[in-house]
Design an enzyme around this catalytic site. Structure first.
Site, PDB file in Angstrom:
ATOM      1  N   ASP A  20      47.152  35.084  40.915  1.00 32.91           N
ATOM      2  CA  ASP A  20      46.316  35.446  42.069  1.00 32.91           C
ATOM      3  C   ASP A  20      45.515  34.173  42.348  1.00 32.91           C
ATOM      4  OD1 ASP A  20      45.174  37.154  43.983  1.00 32.91           O
ATOM      5  OD2 ASP A  20      43.505  37.633  42.653  1.00 32.91           O
ATOM      6  N   LYS A  30      42.451  42.925  39.398  1.00 30.70           N
ATOM      7  CA  LYS A  30      43.902  43.128  39.204  1.00 30.70           C
ATOM      8  C   LYS A  30      44.220  43.400  37.739  1.00 30.70           C
ATOM      9  CE  LYS A  30      44.226  41.001  43.450  1.00 30.70           C
ATOM     10  NZ  LYS A  30      43.377  39.989  44.058  1.00 30.70           N
ATOM     11  N   ARG A  73      32.804  33.033  34.550  1.00 26.63           N
ATOM     12  CA  ARG A  73      33.577  34.117  35.181  1.00 26.63           C
ATOM     13  C   ARG A  73      34.381  34.888  34.124  1.00 26.63           C
ATOM     14  NH1 ARG A  73      34.346  34.230  40.676  1.00 26.63           N
ATOM     15  NH2 ARG A  73      36.528  34.848  40.528  1.00 26.63           N
ATOM     16  N   ALA A 114      39.555  36.510  36.681  1.00 26.20           N
ATOM     17  CA  ALA A 114      38.178  36.981  36.922  1.00 26.20           C
ATOM     18  C   ALA A 114      37.927  37.264  38.403  1.00 26.20           C
ATOM     19  CB  ALA A 114      37.186  35.929  36.435  1.00 26.20           C
ATOM     20  N   GLY A 148      38.414  40.501  37.555  1.00 30.95           N
ATOM     21  CA  GLY A 148      39.205  41.455  36.791  1.00 30.95           C
ATOM     22  C   GLY A 148      39.781  42.627  37.557  1.00 30.95           C
ATOM     23  N   CYS A 178      44.401  35.514  49.029  1.00 29.40           N
ATOM     24  CA  CYS A 178      43.679  36.313  50.018  1.00 29.40           C
ATOM     25  C   CYS A 178      43.424  35.418  51.234  1.00 29.40           C
ATOM     26  CB  CYS A 178      42.399  36.903  49.442  1.00 29.40           C
ATOM     27  SG  CYS A 178      41.265  35.679  48.809  1.00 29.40           S
ATOM     28  N   GLU A 205      41.038  33.282  32.375  1.00 26.32           N
ATOM     29  CA  GLU A 205      40.200  32.728  33.439  1.00 26.32           C
ATOM     30  C   GLU A 205      39.714  31.354  33.004  1.00 26.32           C
ATOM     31  OE1 GLU A 205      39.261  33.337  36.648  1.00 26.32           O
ATOM     32  OE2 GLU A 205      38.029  31.539  36.408  1.00 26.32           O
TER      33      GLU A 205
HETATM   34  N1  SAM Z   1      42.517  37.974  40.190  1.00 33.96           N
HETATM   35  C1  SAM Z   1      41.091  38.066  40.329  1.00 33.96           C
HETATM   36  C2  SAM Z   1      40.708  39.503  40.585  1.00 33.96           C
HETATM   37  O1  SAM Z   1      41.522  40.294  41.061  1.00 33.96           O
HETATM   38  O2  SAM Z   1      39.563  39.901  40.279  1.00 33.96           O
HETATM   39  C3  SAM Z   1      40.587  37.125  41.416  1.00 33.96           C
HETATM   40  C4  SAM Z   1      40.983  35.691  41.164  1.00 33.96           C
HETATM   41  S1  SAM Z   1      40.324  34.532  42.297  1.00 33.96           S
HETATM   42  C5  SAM Z   1      41.262  34.834  43.704  1.00 33.96           C
HETATM   43  C6  SAM Z   1      40.996  33.033  41.718  1.00 33.96           C
HETATM   44  C7  SAM Z   1      40.511  32.568  40.349  1.00 33.96           C
HETATM   45  O3  SAM Z   1      41.149  31.302  40.071  1.00 33.96           O
HETATM   46  C8  SAM Z   1      39.016  32.320  40.226  1.00 33.96           C
HETATM   47  O4  SAM Z   1      38.480  33.151  39.229  1.00 33.96           O
HETATM   48  C9  SAM Z   1      38.904  30.850  39.830  1.00 33.96           C
HETATM   49  O5  SAM Z   1      37.906  30.607  38.856  1.00 33.96           O
HETATM   50  C10 SAM Z   1      40.275  30.534  39.266  1.00 33.96           C
HETATM   51  N2  SAM Z   1      40.669  29.098  39.370  1.00 33.96           N
HETATM   52  C11 SAM Z   1      40.095  28.117  40.108  1.00 33.96           C
HETATM   53  N3  SAM Z   1      40.731  26.949  39.910  1.00 33.96           N
HETATM   54  C12 SAM Z   1      41.732  27.186  39.038  1.00 33.96           C
HETATM   55  C13 SAM Z   1      42.739  26.379  38.445  1.00 33.96           C
HETATM   56  N4  SAM Z   1      42.843  25.096  38.732  1.00 33.96           N
HETATM   57  N5  SAM Z   1      43.595  26.973  37.582  1.00 33.96           N
HETATM   58  C14 SAM Z   1      43.498  28.291  37.309  1.00 33.96           C
HETATM   59  N6  SAM Z   1      42.568  29.103  37.848  1.00 33.96           N
HETATM   60  C15 SAM Z   1      41.701  28.562  38.697  1.00 33.96           C
END
Ligand code: SAM
Length: 474
Positions: A175, A112, A135, A108, A110, A228, A130
C-alpha cells in the site's frame, strides 16, 4: 471550499474528458466516513445500535458507512475500526486466508493489516511492517486493540526485510506511499504538497520499493499494489513498469463491485492487461480515491498455468515451523504461568511460549528466526514477570484467549468511564477473591484489574487512559 491546483485541473480535464466536471465537483462534497466490524470480537451487542448504517457494497458482511467515535466502547474494545470504504476494498482483494504467510509492507496505521488479520482468523502469519518507528508504534497499538494474535509488527525498510526474508511470503501487500490525491477531500492540507514533479518523484520511490518487494514473494505468490492517488504515473504506469521489468509478474483480474472501474491502459503503454486493475473514483462511488492491482509471480509458464487453476494458499499449519525462544522459561516462571491459567480455567500449551527479556509471547505459526528482526510485537504478548509475580499483558485482555479468563466483570457506563480514566473501581458486594479480574464491556475484554479489599486496582495502560463522557460511549 477545496481549491485544486490549476495544473491538476488541466491534467484531469485531458484525462477524464466529459467526466472531468463530475470528478472536480466531487471534491466539494463531504468525504464519506466508514468503519469495519472486527469479526475477531464479540459483535452481538453492536448489531442493534449500528443496524441503520448502510452496507459497503464490496464488504457486505463487515463494512458500513458511518462514523464511530474513538471514545466509544465499540472502538475501545476493538470491535470496530474506522476505515474508508475504498481502503476496505484493498483488504478484500488481498483476501487473507487462515494458514497463509502474508506481508503488509507499508502497514501503519494498520487499517489494511487489521482487515487482513481478521480474515485470517488469527491463523498463519501476518508480518505488518512499517519503516517509520513512530508510525510502527501506532500500528502495534491498533493490532493489539483488534485482538490480533498471529502478527509480527516489524520496523524495517523494504531492503532490510528482503535481506532477512527473501521468497518467504505467499502474499505481499504494498500500500505504497503516494501523492495522496484520493485523500484531498479528507485532508485538504495535502493539496499544498502537490505538483506534477511530486507525482514523478512518488512513482520513482514506488519503483524503488517494488524492486525489494517482488523478491519477498515465493514463486506463485501474489502481489497486491495499491495507492490512494489518481495519478497514472503512480498507478497504471507503475504496473506497466512491473510487467516490463519482471517478466514473471502477470496481472490477475479483480472483481469490480458496484461503481468500481477498470484501470486505464490508454493512460500508460496501451497494454490491455491493465484493464484488470481497479480504480475507485469519488464521482462513481461513495468512497475516496484508490487504485488496486493484483499480480501473480509465476516461476515458469507451467507453474504459472497450474497456479491459475489451483489455490495459491499454503494450508500447512505445522507447529514445528515455530522458532523456539532463545531464552527458555524457568521452572518458577512456568509454575507462575500455569497457576495463572489454571486459576482462570484456561487450557493452554505452555511449551509453545517464548520469552524475550521478562516478556512472554505466544508466537504465530511459521514464525521466522527473530534474532535479526526489529520487532515491536511478536504474536500475542501473554504477560511479563517482575519480582516473581506474573502480570498479564493488556494484549491478552483484548484477545480471544484472554476473553476466557475468570473472574470477569462487565463494566457499566460509570465503571467504564472510571476505568479508562485510570481510576480505582469500588465494588460494594462481590464474591471476588484477591487477584486478577478481566474487565469487559459488551462481552469483549477491555483490560485488567486486581481485586483486593472491596476495590479493583486499575491496570489500564497509562498511555491509553482518556477522559470520556457518557454521551460519547455509544
Ligand atoms: N497501509 C496503511 C493502512 O492501511 O493503514 C497505510 C500506508 S500509507 C499509504 C504508506 C506508508 O508507507 C506510510 O506509513 C509510510 O510511513 C510508509 N513509507 C514511506 N516511505 C517508505 C519507503 N521508502 N518504504 C516503505 N514504506 C514507506
Amino acid at each position: 471550499m477545496i481549491k485544486l491546483p490549476q495544473a491538476f485541473i488541466e491534467k484531469f480535464k485531458i484525462l477524464l474528458k466529459d467526466q472531468a466536471n463530475d470528478f472536480f465537483d466531487s471534491f466539494q462534497k463531504e468525504a464519506v466516513s466508514a468503519y469495519r466490524f472486527n469479526p475477531l470480537k464479540n459483535l452481538s451487542s453492536f448489531t442493534e445500535n449500528f443496524k441503520n448504517d448502510p452496507v459497503i457494497p464490496w464488504n457486505e458482511r463487515f463494512g458500513r458507512y458511518g462514523n464511530v467515535s474513538g471514545k466509544s466502547d465499540a472502538f475501545l474494545t476493538g470491535a470496530v475500526y474506522s476505515q474508508d470504504a475504498s481502503a476496505q476494498f484493498v483488504g478484500q482483494v488481498v483476501d487473507g486466508q487462515a494458514g497463509e504467510k502474508i506481508l503488509d509492507l507499508a502497514a501503519a496505521p494498520g487499517g489494511k493489516s487489521t482487515e487482513i488479520a481478521a480474515s485470517m482468523h488469527n491463523k498463519g502469519l501476518l508480518v505488518a511492517n512499517e519503516i517509520d518507528f513512530k508510525r510502527a508504534k501506532i500500528l502495534s497499538q491498533n493490532i493489539e486493540r483488534s485482538g490480533i494474535c498471529n502478527t509480527l509488527v516489524t520496523n524495517h525498510s523494504p531492503e532490510e526485510l528482503l535481506e532477512r526474508l527473501p521468497g518467504f511470503f505467499d502474499k505481499v501487500l504494498l500500500d505504497a506511499p503516494c501523492s495522496g490525491e484520493g485523500m484531498f477531500r479528507k485532508d485538504p492540507d495535502a493539496i499544498k504538497y502537490w505538483n506534477p514533479e511530486y507525482n514523478r518523484q512518488c512513482a520513482e520511490r514506488q519503483k524503488e520499493i517494488l524492486r525489494s518487494t517482488i523478491p519477498l514473494l515465493r514463486d506463485g505468490g501474489t502481489l497486491i499494489y495499491s495507492t490512494c492517488t489518481f495519478s497514472p504515473e503512480e498507478d497504471e504506469q507503475v504496473i506497466s513498469w512491473i510487467l516490463q521489468n519482471f517478466p514473471q509478474m502477470k496481472l490477475l483480474p479483480i472483481q469490480k463491485f458496484q461503481g468500481v472501474q477498470n484501470g486505464r491502459p490508454d493512460w500508460s503503454d496501451g497494454n490491455s492487461e491493465l484493464l484488470k486493475t481497479a480504480r475507485i473514483w469519488p464521482h462513481k462511488t461513495k468512497a475516496e480515491g484508490h487504485f488496486i492491482a493484483k499480480l501473480i509471480k509465476a516461476a515458469d509458464q507451467e507453474k504459472f498455468e497450474s497456479r491459475l487453476s489451483t489455490p495459491t494458499v499454503s494450508l500447512s499449519r505445522n507447529r514445528k515451523n515455530r522458532k523456539k525462544s532463545t531464552v527458555s522459561l524457568e521452572k518458577n516462571e512456568l509454575k507462575l504461568l500455569s497457576d495463572f491459567f489454571d486459576q482462570a480455567k484456561i487450557d493452554t500449551d505452555l511449551s509453545t511460549l517464548a520469552k524475550f527479556g521478562d516478556h512472554v509471547y505466544s508466537l504465530p505459526d511459521f514464525c521466522p528466526d527473530l534474532d535479526k528482526i526489529k520487532i515491536l510485537r511478536a504474536g500475542l504478548e501473554i504477560g511479563y514477570f517482575r519480582k516473581n509475580i506474573f502480570y498479564p499483558s493488556h494484549a491478552l485482555a483484548l484477545s480471544s484467549l484472554g476473553e476466557k479468563f475468570y473472574p470477569q466483570l462487565s463494566l457499566d457506563d460509570h465503571q467504564l468511564i472510571d476505568y479508562v480514566h485510570g481510576d480505582v473501581i469500588r465494588i460494594e458486594k462481590s464474591d471476588f477473591k484477591k487477584g486478577w479480574i478481566l474487565l469487559k464491556r459488551n462481552n469483549n475484554g477491555l483490560g485488567w484489574g486486581r481485586f483486593s479489599d472491596g476495590m479493583i486496582k486499575n491496570f489500564y495502560p497509562k498511555g491509553l487512559r482518556t477522559k470520556i463522557f457518557k454521551t460519547e460511549i455509544l
